[in-house]
Design an enzyme around this catalytic site. Sequence first.
Site, PDB file in Angstrom:
ATOM      1  N   GLU A 260      34.736  50.225  37.461  1.00 16.25           N
ATOM      2  CA  GLU A 260      35.128  48.851  37.142  1.00 16.25           C
ATOM      3  C   GLU A 260      33.906  48.108  36.594  1.00 16.25           C
ATOM      4  O   GLU A 260      34.001  47.301  35.674  1.00 16.25           O
ATOM      5  CB  GLU A 260      35.663  48.167  38.397  1.00 16.25           C
TER       6      GLU A 260
ATOM      7  N   HIS B 266      39.217  37.171  34.708  1.00 13.36           N
ATOM      8  CA  HIS B 266      37.917  37.685  34.260  1.00 13.36           C
ATOM      9  C   HIS B 266      38.217  39.072  33.713  1.00 13.36           C
ATOM     10  O   HIS B 266      39.398  39.421  33.537  1.00 13.36           O
ATOM     11  CB  HIS B 266      36.903  37.703  35.409  1.00 13.36           C
TER      12      HIS B 266
ATOM     13  N   HIS C 252      36.665  43.365  32.507  1.00 13.24           N
ATOM     14  CA  HIS C 252      35.691  44.455  32.646  1.00 13.24           C
ATOM     15  C   HIS C 252      35.746  45.395  31.439  1.00 13.24           C
ATOM     16  O   HIS C 252      36.778  45.542  30.806  1.00 13.24           O
ATOM     17  CB  HIS C 252      35.985  45.282  33.906  1.00 13.24           C
TER      18      HIS C 252
ATOM     19  N   ASP D 288      44.037  48.898  26.722  1.00 15.46           N
ATOM     20  CA  ASP D 288      42.825  48.390  26.080  1.00 15.46           C
ATOM     21  C   ASP D 288      43.039  46.999  25.477  1.00 15.46           C
ATOM     22  O   ASP D 288      44.006  46.762  24.750  1.00 15.46           O
ATOM     23  CB  ASP D 288      42.395  49.360  24.967  1.00 15.46           C
ATOM     24  N   HIS D 289      42.122  46.086  25.781  1.00 12.12           N
ATOM     25  CA  HIS D 289      42.198  44.705  25.314  1.00 12.12           C
ATOM     26  C   HIS D 289      43.468  44.007  25.795  1.00 12.12           C
ATOM     27  O   HIS D 289      43.997  43.125  25.130  1.00 12.12           O
ATOM     28  CB  HIS D 289      42.090  44.627  23.785  1.00 12.12           C
TER      29      HIS D 289
ATOM     30  N   HIS E 282      41.798  40.840  34.177  1.00  9.36           N
ATOM     31  CA  HIS E 282      42.649  40.875  35.366  1.00  9.36           C
ATOM     32  C   HIS E 282      42.205  39.776  36.334  1.00  9.36           C
ATOM     33  O   HIS E 282      41.236  39.070  36.102  1.00  9.36           O
ATOM     34  CB  HIS E 282      42.639  42.252  36.048  1.00  9.36           C
TER      35      HIS E 282
ATOM     36  N   CYS F 216      36.776  37.203  42.303  1.00  6.79           N
ATOM     37  CA  CYS F 216      37.810  38.016  41.641  1.00  6.79           C
ATOM     38  C   CYS F 216      39.154  37.302  41.619  1.00  6.79           C
ATOM     39  O   CYS F 216      40.063  37.723  40.909  1.00  6.79           O
ATOM     40  CB  CYS F 216      37.956  39.362  42.342  1.00  6.79           C
TER      41      CYS F 216
END
Lengths: 136, 136, 136, 136, 136, 136
Positions: free
Chosen positions: A126, A39, A41, A79-80, A14, A33
Amino acid sequence: MVYVSRVAHFNAAHKLVNPAWDAQKNQEVFGKCANENWHGHNYELHVTVKGEPHPDTGFVFNAKTLAELIEKLIEEPVDHKNLNIDVPWMQGQFTTAEQFAIGIWNQLEPAVHAAGAQLHCVKLYETPRIYVEYFG
Amino acid sequence: MVYVSRVAHFNAAHKLVNPAWDAQKNQEVFGKCANENWHGHNYELHVTVKGEPHPDTGFVFNAKTLAELIEKLIEEPVDHKNLNIDVPWMQGQFTTAEQFAIGIWNQLEPAVHAAGAQLHCVKLYETPRIYVEYFG
Amino acid sequence: MVYVSRVAHFNAAHKLVNPAWDAQKNQEVFGKCANENWHGHNYELHVTVKGEPHPDTGFVFNAKTLAELIEKLIEEPVDHKNLNIDVPWMQGQFTTAEQFAIGIWNQLEPAVHAAGAQLHCVKLYETPRIYVEYFG
Amino acid sequence: MVYVSRVAHFNAAHKLVNPAWDAQKNQEVFGKCANENWHGHNYELHVTVKGEPHPDTGFVFNAKTLAELIEKLIEEPVDHKNLNIDVPWMQGQFTTAEQFAIGIWNQLEPAVHAAGAQLHCVKLYETPRIYVEYFG
Amino acid sequence: MVYVSRVAHFNAAHKLVNPAWDAQKNQEVFGKCANENWHGHNYELHVTVKGEPHPDTGFVFNAKTLAELIEKLIEEPVDHKNLNIDVPWMQGQFTTAEQFAIGIWNQLEPAVHAAGAQLHCVKLYETPRIYVEYFG
Amino acid sequence: MVYVSRVAHFNAAHKLVNPAWDAQKNQEVFGKCANENWHGHNYELHVTVKGEPHPDTGFVFNAKTLAELIEKLIEEPVDHKNLNIDVPWMQGQFTTAEQFAIGIWNQLEPAVHAAGAQLHCVKLYETPRIYVEYFG
């Protein structure tokens, strides 16, 4: 009343950016950010439901059922993936942990309710040092 | 000989893709890790140096110095970045945990050596359930 | 209302002793915590603020700002210090986890308030097996 | 009001089965948890009491006393035991995390009360990914 | 050479008993681990393979493939089972962490070898405070 | 050959100071670790022994025996103590993690040897982010 929590993990990319602001202002407010090329998490999600243990099972809510709801409604679409681009129910929103937790609540609440239980809390890490909680 | 390790954290976006393959082949081999719009991780990095405690300090290597090397050489270029796009020393390489750990070793080893110590191991957690170790 | 938590780490020495009691009585009540020459801990601190996400940022409270407040008001005066001797705002108080958490709250609350948010909870781990929570 | 928590660990065998149902129905509802020859867990228990710090000690409740109560009332009868067979106060009940947490509360509450404090919460991890909370 | 590790979780019941000894001797040697009606654990398994990153993928070994091998060869026969009764390849052996780790190695090694990699280590946590490592 | 590890926890106060240097030089080299009035840590100790499982028990070394050795030789003299003042076998030495791990090895090795096993490694976490390993 007993509270039952199930933990899930997924990861995603994100960035945080207010499209009404220029790059400098975004950098000032969101710092790293706001970096342009994303980037990401490893998110850790705790979903808590509450109720009374059922006399036939001793369960407030079958943890396997809860895991399946989380997998279908949250892990599969998220996810991913890229939270800003790929997740329909985060479109037009900031992908802060706060807004993402509200988004997760909105996905899970009707399904948990339909399964006969009450959603109590969505807790979202996060990073290991930043987490948010939302109670609806 | 004593081994001293320092743990650092950073997060980044990446994807796994072999540019010589089409999308279907990439999906077959890399699965969700090949998703087009990136995903990301909270990486946990353990850097281990070895040596004998210095008679003036009892230190093999000052952990503060080690932390500063890691911050300057790894965290600054990598944290909140896209491994495939933003990190010069990962260009033209797969951003698998394996290749990334080798890249981190190559950045740190000369600096640790110049500071009078021996780099022993780079251990990199991509998720809490997948990690790699590289000993040079 | 969303709750946002930030985790910080620091370490310090302390001992538990009631100056109105003799050594034997202190030993009886506080056990090894009363040992004369101090002992110490790696404390883990969770600071939770609450509020509504701001429409311009999606943040309840910028986690970077929260981290800076914790660093300035808690970590700087406390990290690598002796709680009984070195920390002005713990003078004349027991350095139990309970009293220390209240002390931390009292340091943070005005600053969080001045920054436009509400402090909700200070959670303090003295060891991985003992922690306290204070809600003001 | 400050909340003080103490963490304890023990392990035990159990299975989930409703004796009014046949094996197939038990398998359907409880899945692998109904396997005939038992399975087991490393349980992690968090016991939280609340109150005001005592002016003579700065303690809400002496963590050593709390640890001793947990050891005597919970760990001794439960650790390395079979919850369905060996624990008197779980007889005739499902050994779900929900019912087990209620059982633990019922054992601890009178003793904590007699020691002059208030039990606030029993939190029980059955696995690192499933936990329950009970507040009486 | 890079080492790649994958972490898996499962739980099981067991007890430690030497059938050539009477109950008193078993209790003396194995303590609570000899309790008749079983106890159990949440095991955490780390499987490490080693090799050089493949030029087409940057992988030493596809972590997804490794996860599938662990699931088929270890988790399926072991998870929610009784190690002394239900697991064919532990028959006639002590179910200590040591022997169990050797058993796991013997199951995994041929499959990892057949998949073109080298098994390096099986690390098994019986509890968060006791673990064993086996290198073949 | 199987490696068996047991984890223990204790906490202590210490400071890092070279008595041949003035305060400024100590501050330069040891930073906050040189603060005059001590600081402290929750140490986490991993003790690893190696050997072959015994045919009568399946144990390389009884983990209960190992825990008792660690308690008697390390935890009792060290827990809730000041490493610089209270621990005879650290007198005249720096209380760095490096020197402390060597000290722990020297205490444990003869006892483990006398009990018929081989000490393999002492791993000591000073904080969750700094740890050392010593293999004799």
